[in-house]
Scaffold this active site. Structure first.
Site, PDB file in Angstrom:
ATOM      1  CB  CYS A  54      -1.430   0.004   1.012  1.00  0.00           C
ATOM      2  SG  CYS A  54      -1.854   1.517   1.347  1.00  0.00           S
ATOM      3  CE1 TYR A  85      -5.986   1.958  -3.792  1.00  0.00           C
ATOM      4  CE2 TYR A  85      -8.326   2.159  -3.906  1.00  0.00           C
ATOM      5  CZ  TYR A  85      -6.839   2.460  -3.519  1.00  0.00           C
ATOM      6  OH  TYR A  85      -7.007   0.930  -2.210  1.00  0.00           O
ATOM      7  CD  GLU A  97      -1.847   0.294  -3.943  1.00  0.00           C
ATOM      8  OE1 GLU A  97      -1.534   1.171  -2.846  1.00  0.00           O
ATOM      9  OE2 GLU A  97      -3.185  -0.230  -3.957  1.00  0.00           O
ATOM     10  CG  ASP A 132      -2.288  -4.739   1.402  1.00  0.00           C
ATOM     11  OD1 ASP A 132      -4.049  -4.946   1.775  1.00  0.00           O
ATOM     12  OD2 ASP A 132      -2.320  -3.541   1.726  1.00  0.00           O
ATOM     13  CE1 TYR A 137      -2.494  -2.956  -1.797  1.00  0.00           C
ATOM     14  CE2 TYR A 137      -4.360  -5.062  -2.308  1.00  0.00           C
ATOM     15  CZ  TYR A 137      -3.692  -3.838  -2.558  1.00  0.00           C
ATOM     16  OH  TYR A 137      -4.525  -2.648  -2.476  1.00  0.00           O
ATOM     17  CB  CYS A 203       0.209   3.115   7.746  1.00  0.00           C
ATOM     18  SG  CYS A 203       2.065   2.407   8.214  1.00  0.00           S
ATOM     19  CB  CYS A 212      19.893  -3.180   3.978  1.00  0.00           C
ATOM     20  SG  CYS A 212      20.244  -2.979   2.436  1.00  0.00           S
TER      21      CYS A 212
END
Length: 232
Positions: A54, A85, A97, A132, A137, A203, A212
């Site tokens: 998202c 959308y 997205e 999602d 996605y 969220c 990383c």
């Protein structure tokens, strides 16, 4: 979303046809940074595109990073021109997205932006971030320069080693030059800086607990740690 059949990735022939012009407005300025959403930006500004589920939460991660000039939510990597959308959510446009990240290369480096990318979503689940599910996605990085390409390869290798050390699945992120995947189509105005306008909104992004290593940066190229705000 739950219980429905997820359509396979369309081809250029089977994707929705799209349209010559977009059917909605896009704000002139970034709601948080006050910079032009569609440019023009200062000379030297560079752009990279990322997708990590998202775009609401993904965009917020990047507008908080030092050196970022502007961010925008949109659709990329598919076939349908000027998608909406609803069309993108159908899985029939081929787009994922995405977030446009425009940055000042004198204040940050693509490695640091990519560090935030790898550490704040799950790049091992094809066509899915949490609940999602769908090709819209999928995790992706689209670069626009050779320096970005080198940074993508280096950070992906580093994060791949981190995943392996924890016996986790390998990276499934789509990594391609932006020139191969076509236009970044801006999303509707209500999607832009959505979590600034709706602080309690949905969220599913945040630290994944893995690291990383920036790796190829020289120490004198790394901004001071106090200047790097962690994503909320």
């Amino acid at each position: 979303m739950f219980g429905r059949r997820i359509p396979p990735m369309p081809t250029a022939e089977t994707a929705l046809p799209g349209r010559a012009e977009r059917t909605f407005s896009v704000p002139e300025l970034h709601e948080v940074l006050g910079t032009p959403l569609e440019g023009p930006w200062p000379t030297g500004t560079e752009v990279m595109y990322v997708a990590m589920g998202c775009f609401w939460g993904a965009e917020r991660i990047f507008w908080q990073l030092p050196g970022v000039v502007t961010t925008a939510a949109g659709y990329m990597g598919g076939f349908t021109a000027n998608p909406t959308y609803e069309e993108t959510c159908s899985g029939l446009t081929g787009h994922t997205e995405s977030v446009l990240v425009a940055y000042d290369p004198e204040r940050t480096r693509p490695e640091l932006l990519l560090k935030a990318f790898w550490e704040n979503h799950d790049p091992t689940t094809p066509d899915r971030q949490g609940n999602d599910v769908g090709t819209q996605y999928r995790s992706a990085i689209y670069w626009t320069s050779e320096a970005q390409r080198a940074a993508v390869e280096a950070t992906a290798a580093s994060f791949g080693e981190e995943l392996a050390s924890h016996q986790l699945p390998p990276i499934s992120t789509e990594m391609r030059p932006a020139s191969e995947v076509g236009t970044f189509w801006y999303a509707e105005d209500y999607h832009q800086q959505y979590l600034h306008k709706n602080p309690g909104g949905y969220c599913n992004h945040g630290p994944n607990g893995l690291t990383c290593q920036v790796g190829i940066l020289r120490q004198d190229e790394v901004p001071a740690q106090q200047d790097i705000a962690p994503p909320r």
